[in-house]
Design a protein around this motif. Structure first.
Motif, mmCIF file in Angstrom:
data_model
loop_
_atom_site.group_PDB
_atom_site.id
_atom_site.type_symbol
_atom_site.label_atom_id
_atom_site.label_comp_id
_atom_site.label_asym_id
_atom_site.label_seq_id
_atom_site.Cartn_x
_atom_site.Cartn_y
_atom_site.Cartn_z
ATOM 1 N N ALA A 173 -17.214 -3.672 27.245
ATOM 2 C CA ALA A 173 -18.556 -3.748 27.053
ATOM 3 C C ALA A 173 -19.649 -3.739 28.057
ATOM 4 O O ALA A 173 -18.556 -4.255 29.788
ATOM 5 C CB ALA A 173 -18.657 -5.041 26.487
ATOM 6 N N LEU A 174 -20.520 -3.460 28.134
ATOM 7 C CA LEU A 174 -21.608 -4.087 29.439
ATOM 8 C C LEU A 174 -21.648 -5.352 29.502
ATOM 9 O O LEU A 174 -22.373 -6.087 28.961
ATOM 10 C CB LEU A 174 -22.830 -2.742 29.369
ATOM 11 N N THR A 175 -21.307 -5.742 30.717
ATOM 12 C CA THR A 175 -21.634 -7.095 31.535
ATOM 13 C C THR A 175 -22.053 -7.232 31.639
ATOM 14 O O THR A 175 -22.598 -6.481 32.580
ATOM 15 C CB THR A 175 -19.903 -7.336 32.236
ATOM 16 N N ALA A 176 -22.688 -8.951 32.418
ATOM 17 C CA ALA A 176 -23.905 -9.583 33.024
ATOM 18 C C ALA A 176 -23.857 -8.605 34.306
ATOM 19 O O ALA A 176 -24.673 -8.220 35.136
ATOM 20 C CB ALA A 176 -23.575 -11.008 32.900
ATOM 21 N N ILE A 177 -22.851 -8.568 34.755
ATOM 22 C CA ILE A 177 -21.892 -8.639 36.425
ATOM 23 C C ILE A 177 -22.893 -7.143 36.884
ATOM 24 O O ILE A 177 -23.609 -6.321 37.375
ATOM 25 C CB ILE A 177 -20.656 -8.394 36.816
ATOM 26 N N ALA A 178 -22.062 -6.068 35.295
ATOM 27 C CA ALA A 178 -22.860 -4.530 35.299
ATOM 28 C C ALA A 178 -24.386 -4.233 35.662
ATOM 29 O O ALA A 178 -24.705 -3.544 35.624
ATOM 30 C CB ALA A 178 -21.588 -3.761 34.392
ATOM 31 N N VAL A 179 -25.105 -5.453 34.162
ATOM 32 C CA VAL A 179 -26.090 -4.746 34.408
ATOM 33 C C VAL A 179 -26.855 -4.969 35.095
ATOM 34 O O VAL A 179 -27.931 -4.742 36.035
ATOM 35 C CB VAL A 179 -27.163 -5.628 32.858
ATOM 36 N N HIS A 180 -26.212 -6.877 36.307
ATOM 37 C CA HIS A 180 -27.117 -7.036 37.194
ATOM 38 C C HIS A 180 -27.300 -5.504 38.503
ATOM 39 O O HIS A 180 -27.925 -5.770 39.543
ATOM 40 C CB HIS A 180 -26.504 -8.246 37.619
ATOM 41 N N GLU A 181 -26.119 -4.862 38.262
ATOM 42 C CA GLU A 181 -25.489 -3.830 39.218
ATOM 43 C C GLU A 181 -26.541 -2.509 38.856
ATOM 44 O O GLU A 181 -26.920 -1.975 40.115
ATOM 45 C CB GLU A 181 -24.441 -3.523 39.595
ATOM 46 N N LEU A 182 -26.636 -2.163 38.391
ATOM 47 C CA LEU A 182 -27.673 -1.743 37.622
ATOM 48 C C LEU A 182 -28.596 -1.974 37.735
ATOM 49 O O LEU A 182 -29.435 -0.539 38.623
ATOM 50 C CB LEU A 182 -27.507 -1.196 35.834
#
Length: 486
Positions: A104-113
């Motif tokens: 799953a795309l987590t909030a951490i991953a979204v922030h990094e993107l």
């Protein structure tokens, strides 16, 4: 922005005191703005000449400014919101494709993107809005019903047509009334601000009045920039248009096309009904005529006749053409946008003023109109008028043969090559003599004059030859004694 807010609230019947309290400005300032607006309206309604209308328009067109120097920059911008929604839609597709999984795309991953893409936004903000996206329930809609004359919606739509064998993209400016089910459209070659404004003027002229509210999406012609997440700075030209005609501006929320669903549907309907079967035309004007006739057919069941009784009072067409200054170069040419246009040769080295409309412009020198040109569709092209160069060509007739201006008039060039290539000054004299004639009559007159002269020349030459032959016969007769010398 506050001037427009003040007038908008005043038109809705709010008192000066209430407006001042709600907007946080001095009551005297509110009164001054409203007094100026009322004075402009009174002047416009009592105008009896074009000059009075122009002066009244200037009175109504108020400038506005927005002081955002103390406002903190919002990290969660419309661009970030759009990108997060895009990522969420991609996540839904991934879940459907993979089924149960642990990627799953987590909030951490979204922030990094977002950080990699250059968006300066903190993790806590990303986590908050990402959680809202995932928990968002299905949206409910409230059905609306508007009274006649109250609301009209506007939008642009694209349509591809084949004009004179060449495929071009045109822009449909569409107005649609949800109450009367009446809609109108016009074909333009672009959707710049002057076209946007021209479409409004044409529509209000056609219906003979003004709707109380016009609804738009967040197009560049409407919103100059976003201030935070909910506030928008409206385009100054649109505000002037609103102040002149008296309609309210309603801008939909971002990504909410359903808020002006009537015009969204009508754009598709017009494209399908008017141009799915007929898409080849001889000219842009022919395509526009076709659209007009089809709209008459499609609007037969509308209630526009009844709705006209509820529209705001008709006002003269709003005119606020763009004024541009241009320098005339040594070839008696001005550059407008990316194209070149000729002006009379006595203006070389001078500065002229252009009054620019959506499809043409008028050239002024010393406040007098000197010429006008239809705008060129395309770039790096010339539009030259040989009459602008007559004075110079009279002095330099030898320059005519290879001149660019003659090349840009194929009919005249062919006529010149056929009859006048040895007599350029005569050709120029005839042009000057017949310049008041329409082009077809001019060409006919030039051809006829040249033909008559050619016939006379041939007749004179034949007579000279006949006389020479007779003289030779007489001399031979004398030599051989067949005729006495007189």
């Amino acid at each position: 922005m506050k001037q427009f807010d003040v007038i908008s609230r005043y038109r809705q019947g709010e008192s000066y005191r209430h407006i001042a309290r709600e907007l946080g400005i001095d009551r005297k300032t509110v009164k001054a703005i409203c007094d100026r607006y009322k004075k402009g309206i009174d002047a416009l309604n009592s105008s009896k000449s074009e000059q009075e209308v122009e002066e009244a328009t200037e009175q109504l067109v108020l400038t506005r400014s927005y002081d955002s120097s103390k406002r903190r920059t919002r990290a969660y911008t419309p661009a970030v919101e759009a990108r997060m929604k895009e990522l969420y839609q991609q996540e839904l597709k991934k879940n459907k494709r993979l089924g149960p999984h642990k990627q799953a795309l987590t909030a951490i991953a979204v922030h990094e993107l977002l950080a990699e893409e250059g968006h300066p936004i903190g993790y806590r903000t990303v986590a908050h809005y990402w959680r809202q996206l995932k928990q968002k329930t299905r949206e409910a809609f409230i059905r609306q019903e508007y009274p006649l004359g109250y609301r009209v919606e506007f939008d642009f739509g694209e349509v591809k047509l084949e004009i004179a064998g060449k495929v071009r993209t045109y822009h449909l400016a569409v107005f649609a009334s949800p109450a009367s089910d009446f809609y109108w459209a016009y074909l333009y070659t672009n959707q710049k601000q002057d076209v946007f404004q021209e479409a409004h003027v044409q529509f209000f002229e056609m219906v003979g009045g003004v709707y109380q509210e016009v609804v738009y999406d967040n197009m560049r012609n409407v919103v100059t920039r976003f201030i935070g997440r909910s506030e928008k700075e409206l385009n100054e030209s649109l505000i002037k248009l609103s102040l002149y005609y008296g309609f309210e501006i309603n801008v939909t929320n971002c990504f909410s096309g359903h808020e002006k669903g009537t015009v969204e549907g009508r754009v598709k309907h017009i494209r399908r009904q008017c141009f799915s079967k007929s898409y080849q035309f001889s000219s842009t004007e022919a395509a526009r005529d076709h659209l007009t006739q089809q709209l008459i057919r499609l609007n037969q069941k509308s209630q526009i006749v009844e709705e006209k009784q509820y529209l705001l009072t008709y006002r003269p067409p709003f005119e606020l053409a763009e004024m541009v200054q241009c320098r005339v170069n040594k070839y008696s040419i001005i550059q407008y946008e990316t194209n070149a246009y000729s002006v009379p040769d006595y203006l070389v080295g001078h500065t002229v003023q252009l009054k620019v409309y959506p499809e043409y412009f008028v050239v002024y020198a010393n406040h007098e109109e000197v010429c006008r040109h239809k705008k060129i569709e395309g770039s790096h092209q010339y539009q030259l008028d040989i009459y602008h160069y007559l004075k110079t060509l009279m002095k330099k007739p030898g320059a005519l043969k290879h001149s660019l201006v003659l090349k840009h008039s194929p009919d005249l060039k062919a006529l010149y090559a056929l009859y006048y290539k040895e007599r350029p000054r005569e050709f120029l004299d005839k042009l000057d003599q017949y310049q008041a004639l329409p082009k077809e009559q001019l060409m006919a007159q030039l051809s006829q004059t040249a033909s008559d002269k050619s016939s006379r020349s041939l007749s004179q030459e034949a007579e000279a030859i006949t006389e020479a032959i007779e003289a030779d016969w007489q001399r031979l007769n004398v030599i051989y004694g067949l005729e006495r010398v007189k």
